[in-house]
Design a protein around this motif. Structure first.
Motif, PDB file in Angstrom:
ATOM      1  N   GLU A   7       0.073   1.124 -30.598  1.00 38.27           N
ATOM      2  CA  GLU A   7       0.547   1.217 -29.208  1.00 38.27           C
ATOM      3  C   GLU A   7       0.050   2.481 -28.511  1.00 38.27           C
ATOM      4  N   PRO A  61       6.218  -9.458 -30.868  1.00 42.79           N
ATOM      5  CA  PRO A  61       7.408  -8.856 -30.266  1.00 42.79           C
ATOM      6  C   PRO A  61       7.921  -7.694 -31.102  1.00 42.79           C
ATOM      7  N   SER A  62       8.784  -6.928 -30.526  1.00 37.99           N
ATOM      8  CA  SER A  62       9.389  -5.803 -31.226  1.00 37.99           C
ATOM      9  C   SER A  62      10.021  -6.275 -32.537  1.00 37.99           C
ATOM     10  N   GLY A  63       9.714  -5.570 -33.620  1.00 35.76           N
ATOM     11  CA  GLY A  63      10.299  -5.924 -34.905  1.00 35.76           C
ATOM     12  C   GLY A  63       9.532  -6.989 -35.671  1.00 35.76           C
ATOM     13  N   ALA A  64       8.383  -7.429 -35.108  1.00 38.50           N
ATOM     14  CA  ALA A  64       7.605  -8.502 -35.767  1.00 38.50           C
ATOM     15  C   ALA A  64       6.966  -8.024 -37.062  1.00 38.50           C
ATOM     16  N   GLY A  65       6.710  -6.714 -37.172  1.00 30.37           N
ATOM     17  CA  GLY A  65       6.113  -6.187 -38.407  1.00 30.37           C
ATOM     18  C   GLY A  65       4.755  -5.515 -38.205  1.00 30.37           C
ATOM     19  N   LYS A  66       4.423  -5.156 -36.965  1.00 30.62           N
ATOM     20  CA  LYS A  66       3.096  -4.585 -36.668  1.00 30.62           C
ATOM     21  C   LYS A  66       2.920  -3.206 -37.319  1.00 30.62           C
ATOM     22  N   THR A  67       3.889  -2.331 -37.078  1.00 30.88           N
ATOM     23  CA  THR A  67       3.782  -0.977 -37.644  1.00 30.88           C
ATOM     24  C   THR A  67       3.832  -1.036 -39.161  1.00 30.88           C
ATOM     25  N   THR A  68       4.662  -1.903 -39.690  1.00 35.87           N
ATOM     26  CA  THR A  68       4.747  -2.063 -41.149  1.00 35.87           C
ATOM     27  C   THR A  68       3.382  -2.467 -41.706  1.00 35.87           C
ATOM     28  N   LYS A  82      15.661  -8.288 -46.691  1.00 39.44           N
ATOM     29  CA  LYS A  82      15.006  -8.768 -45.473  1.00 39.44           C
ATOM     30  C   LYS A  82      13.496  -8.852 -45.656  1.00 39.44           C
ATOM     31  N   VAL A 131      10.065  -8.847 -44.298  1.00 36.95           N
ATOM     32  CA  VAL A 131       9.510  -8.345 -43.041  1.00 36.95           C
ATOM     33  C   VAL A 131       8.098  -8.879 -42.815  1.00 36.95           C
ATOM     34  N   HIS A 134       1.736  -3.991 -26.685  1.00 41.15           N
ATOM     35  CA  HIS A 134       2.637  -4.956 -26.042  1.00 41.15           C
ATOM     36  C   HIS A 134       2.042  -5.398 -24.712  1.00 41.15           C
ATOM     37  N   PHE A 192      12.206  -5.415 -47.083  1.00 45.18           N
ATOM     38  CA  PHE A 192      13.038  -4.215 -47.154  1.00 45.18           C
ATOM     39  C   PHE A 192      14.408  -4.714 -47.585  1.00 45.18           C
TER      40      PHE A 192
HETATM   41  N1  LIG Z   1      11.860   1.659 -43.744  1.00 45.79           N
HETATM   42  C1  LIG Z   1      12.443   0.546 -43.341  1.00 45.79           C
HETATM   43  N2  LIG Z   1      13.586   0.114 -43.936  1.00 45.79           N
HETATM   44  C2  LIG Z   1      14.184  -1.033 -43.550  1.00 45.79           C
HETATM   45  N3  LIG Z   1      13.720  -1.820 -42.556  1.00 45.79           N
HETATM   46  C3  LIG Z   1      12.606  -1.438 -41.920  1.00 45.79           C
HETATM   47  C4  LIG Z   1      11.908  -0.234 -42.269  1.00 45.79           C
HETATM   48  N4  LIG Z   1      10.811  -0.126 -41.468  1.00 45.79           N
HETATM   49  C5  LIG Z   1      10.834  -1.208 -40.654  1.00 45.79           C
HETATM   50  N5  LIG Z   1      11.891  -1.987 -40.924  1.00 45.79           N
HETATM   51  C6  LIG Z   1      12.234  -3.272 -40.283  1.00 45.79           C
HETATM   52  O1  LIG Z   1      11.088  -4.100 -40.405  1.00 45.79           O
HETATM   53  C7  LIG Z   1      10.910  -4.901 -39.241  1.00 45.79           C
HETATM   54  C8  LIG Z   1       9.515  -4.706 -38.695  1.00 45.79           C
HETATM   55  O2  LIG Z   1       9.415  -3.385 -38.162  1.00 45.79           O
HETATM   56  P1  LIG Z   1       8.085  -2.835 -37.501  1.00 45.79           P
HETATM   57  O3  LIG Z   1       8.344  -1.419 -37.130  1.00 45.79           O
HETATM   58  O4  LIG Z   1       6.946  -3.131 -38.384  1.00 45.79           O
HETATM   59  O5  LIG Z   1       7.996  -3.752 -36.197  1.00 45.79           O
HETATM   60  P2  LIG Z   1       6.973  -3.661 -34.971  1.00 45.79           P
HETATM   61  O6  LIG Z   1       6.387  -5.027 -34.825  1.00 45.79           O
HETATM   62  O7  LIG Z   1       6.031  -2.536 -35.169  1.00 45.79           O
HETATM   63  O8  LIG Z   1       7.954  -3.373 -33.768  1.00 45.79           O
HETATM   64  P3  LIG Z   1       7.734  -2.497 -32.403  1.00 45.79           P
HETATM   65  O9  LIG Z   1       6.845  -3.325 -31.529  1.00 45.79           O
HETATM   66  O10 LIG Z   1       9.109  -2.383 -31.846  1.00 45.79           O
HETATM   67  O11 LIG Z   1       7.123  -1.186 -32.791  1.00 45.79           O
HETATM   68  C9  LIG Z   1      12.028  -4.509 -38.287  1.00 45.79           C
HETATM   69  O12 LIG Z   1      13.072  -5.427 -38.433  1.00 45.79           O
HETATM   70  C10 LIG Z   1      12.451  -3.149 -38.771  1.00 45.79           C
HETATM   71  O13 LIG Z   1      13.805  -2.915 -38.487  1.00 45.79           O
END
Ligand SMILES: Nc1ncnc2c1ncn2[C@@H]1O[C@H](COP(=O)(O)OP(=O)(O)OP(=O)(O)O)[C@@H](O)[C@H]1O
Length: 284
Positions: A161, A42-49, A21, A23, A193, A18
């Motif tokens: 989750e 962990p939070s922000g690792a990239g799971k939802t992405t 950054k 991801v 988590h 992104f």
């Molecule tokens: N649309 C976007 N634009 C910019 N950065 C993004 C976007 N979507 C996610 N990110 C960033 O990408 C990284 C991964 O986010 P993601 O939501 O995949 O994490 P996660 O592992 O699912 O976290 P959580 O457990 O908190 O849900 C984070 O740093 C987030 O801030």
């Protein structure tokens, strides 16, 4: 695991940034038909992405993603009807009842509502089927949202989750649903988590940290891999004795056993939480 015949989906060298950054950084894994694959991090690792890439809400910068054996770019509407997605933004209509919501979801998926009463019964929501969503508890909502994900009998479900923020009883209900999905042979991609949930519900796990998979395997293999070189012997009169797992300790253990000193003897394996912390350096 690198076979493709039984892989329902796979990623190979997938990267996504992104802006500046990065991801996701070279993700490679397969999800095998019928397994519950836990995706931890962990939070922000990239799971939802990752889920967004696998469901084509996002497109990777580089790498290959295969869904049902075909490149994801070629996935058809029919392929998407083989998938269910539960995310924290899964919407239920507040002013409709549980049953009305499910009928609506079935309609959107081009299905009739014949299976809905059985689905409601299976998760113990049949008596609440006429309850408006706005009057449901968080646990009931989540079970209803999960049913809405399953209303078209998908072969593959993404659960982002699914137990987050639920109390233990509601969590147990969702776990029961997960167990049923597993029995029915549905492939599940689960992010969580909750390490106990990952351990009990998943066949295999991948731990993601800062966009990279740091380890992958069965829950048992992950803890064994990180086993410490330690034996812990609880003795009758000398308290707890810690030994290394080597030949020299064999004599000590034998001597203790011969004189009836040993109350318990176990290998000191870490639990999944400790493995997670060791690999990511972060709390979950
Ligand atoms: N649309 C976007 N634009 C910019 N950065 C993004 C976007 N979507 C996610 N990110 C960033 O990408 C990284 C991964 O986010 P993601 O939501 O995949 O994490 P996660 O592992 O699912 O976290 P959580 O457990 O908190 O849900 C984070 O740093 C987030 O801030």
């Amino acid at each position: 695991m690198n076979g493709t015949h039984s892989a329902v989906l796979s990623m190979e060298g997938v990267c996504l940034s992104f802006g500046a950054k990065r991801v996701l950084d070279g993700l490679t894994f397969d999800v095998i038909r019928g397994e519950c694959f836990g995706f931890l991090g962990p939070s922000g690792a990239g799971k939802t992405t990752t889920i967004k890439l696998l469901t084509r809400q996002l497109t990777a910068d580089t790498g290959r993603i295969t869904l049902f054996g075909r490149p994801i770019e070629n996935a058809s509407g029919a392929d998407y009807n083989r998938i269910g997605i539960l995310s924290d933004t899964s919407a239920l209509y507040e002013r409709l009842t549980i049953e009305e919501n499910l009928r609506l979801y079935a309609q959107v998926r081009g299905r009739g509502g014949r299976g809905i009463p059985a689905l409601l019964e299976r998760v113990g929501l049949d008596r609440d089927r006429k309850t408006l969503i706005k009057n449901c508890s968080k646990g009931m909502r989540q079970r209803a949202a999960l049913l809405a994900t399953l209303v078209h009998s998908p072969e593959l479900v993404f659960l982002d989750e699914p137990t987050s923020g639920l109390d233990p009883a509601a969590r147990a209900e969702v776990h029961k649903m997960l167990a049923e999905l597993r029995r029915a042979g549905t492939t599940v991609f689960l992010t969580t988590h909750d390490m106990a949930e990952a351990e009990s519900c998943c066949d295999r796990l991948a731990i993601l940290n800062e966009g990279r998979i740091v380890t992958m395997g069965t829950p048992q293999s992950l803890t064994m891999e990180h086993a410490r070189n330690r034996l812990v012997v609880t003795t009758r009169t000398h308290g707890v004795v810690e030994l290394t797992k080597d030949a020299a300790s064999a004599d000590t253990v034998r001597d203790l056993l011969v004189v009836g000193e040993v109350l318990s003897l176990h290998s000191d394996e870490p639990n999944l939480e400790e493995v997670f912390l060791e690999l990511t350096g972060k709390e979950f």
